[in-house]
Write an enzyme that holds these catalytic residues in place. Sequence first.
Site, PDB file in Angstrom:
ATOM      1  CG  HIS A 140       2.442 -10.357  -5.688  1.00 52.09           C
ATOM      2  ND1 HIS A 140       1.660 -11.288  -6.301  1.00 52.09           N
ATOM      3  CD2 HIS A 140       1.719  -9.136  -5.995  1.00 52.09           C
ATOM      4  CE1 HIS A 140       0.841 -10.910  -6.874  1.00 52.09           C
ATOM      5  NE2 HIS A 140       0.908  -9.261  -6.593  1.00 52.09           N
ATOM      6  CG  HIS A 211      -3.415 -10.760  -8.894  1.00 50.98           C
ATOM      7  ND1 HIS A 211      -4.127 -10.056  -8.004  1.00 50.98           N
ATOM      8  CD2 HIS A 211      -2.172 -10.181  -8.869  1.00 50.98           C
ATOM      9  CE1 HIS A 211      -3.130  -9.042  -7.435  1.00 50.98           C
ATOM     10  NE2 HIS A 211      -2.137  -9.246  -8.124  1.00 50.98           N
TER      11      HIS A 211
HETATM   12  O1  2HA Z   1      -0.156  -3.328  -7.667  1.00 51.71           O
HETATM   13  O2  2HA Z   1       0.479  -6.262  -7.430  1.00 51.71           O
HETATM   14  O3  2HA Z   1      -1.372  -7.166  -5.784  1.00 51.71           O
HETATM   15  C1  2HA Z   1       0.345  -3.898  -6.745  1.00 51.71           C
HETATM   16  C2  2HA Z   1      -0.004  -5.336  -6.625  1.00 51.71           C
HETATM   17  C3  2HA Z   1      -1.105  -5.739  -5.927  1.00 51.71           C
HETATM   18 ZN    ZN Z   2      -0.552  -8.256  -7.541  1.00 49.59          ZN
END
Ligand code: 2HA
Ligand code: ZN
Length: 276
Positions: A140, A211
Site C-alpha cells: 500500500h 488516499h
Molecule cells: O500511515 O498509509 O493507511 C500509514 C498508512 C495508513
Molecule cells: Zn495509507
Amino acid sequence: MNILEAEFIKGFIRMCTDGFLQGWHERNGGNATYRMKPEEVSEVKEAFQLEREFTPIKTEVPGLAGEYFLVTGSGKYFRNVELAPASNIAIIEIDSRGENYRIVWGLEGGGVPTSELPSHLMNHEVKKEATGGAHRVIYHSHTPNVIALTFILPIDDKVFTRELWEMMTECPVIFPDGIGTVGWMVPGGREIAVESSRLMNKYNAIIWAHHGIFCSGEDFDNTFGLMHTVEKAAEILIKVLSVRPDKFKTITPQNFRDLGEAFQVNLPEEFLYDKK
Ligand code: 2HA
Ligand code: ZN
C-alpha cells in the site's frame, strides 16, 4: 545466520526503499506485508523470540492460520527501513484460529504492525485462495497521481480501468483484470478491509479514493512493478488532462481487442464500452 541476509528480507527492504525514492511514502505513509514461504520460516526461525503476547487482529482470517508475515511497523517511516530494519519491520505469526497475531522478530524498541493490518491480512487471505497460494505480497502506498485522479474521475472501476489502460499500450497487458476502486472510507479498520478484500478477489490493484493504492502480487518485483505502472499511467493522464479536458486521439476499444489477441490476454468487454 544473520536474518538480515535472508533474500526475502533484502527484497522487502529494497521495495520499501524504492517506494520511498518514488515519493510514495511521505512521513509514515504506506505499508507492506509479505507472506513467508515455509522454507523461509525455517531459514530464519532461530532468530525468533516467542515471549511476546498474542494480540487480536480485529478481524478473522482463518485461511491464514499458522502463517508468518514480514510486515512494516505502524507509525514507522519507509525512509528508515533500510537504515534500521530491525526497528521498523517485524515478522508476525498468525495463531491457529486466524484471530490473533504475535511479533516473533523485529520492531526492536517497541511497536506494533501496520495500522492497515486488517486490510493486508484480509487481502492476503483472498489472494492466497484466488491464486492457489501464488500471491505473497500486499503493498500500500500514497501514489500522488493516482490520488489526484480520485478528485476528478468518478470512483468507478470501469472508468479508472479504461482511462488508465488508454495511457500506455502495455497497461492492459500488465493489469488485464482492471483496477478496483473504493470510495472514501475511514482507514485502518475492518470495514475498509472487508470492502477492499471483496475487490481483491477480482483485481490485483485497488484504489482508495483520496488516499492511495493497494497492489497484490507473487513477488516484490511484480507487485512494485504493478504499482509503478499504474502510477505512471495516472501521471500521464494528469498531464493529458492538464493540457485539455478531452483527448484528441486515443487507443480505441478495437485497438484493445487487437492487442489482447496479439498478446494472448483476455481483456474483459466490460472495460471496452463505447464512450459516445
Ligand atoms: O500511515 O498509509 O493507511 C500509514 C498508512 C495508513
Ligand atoms: Zn495509507
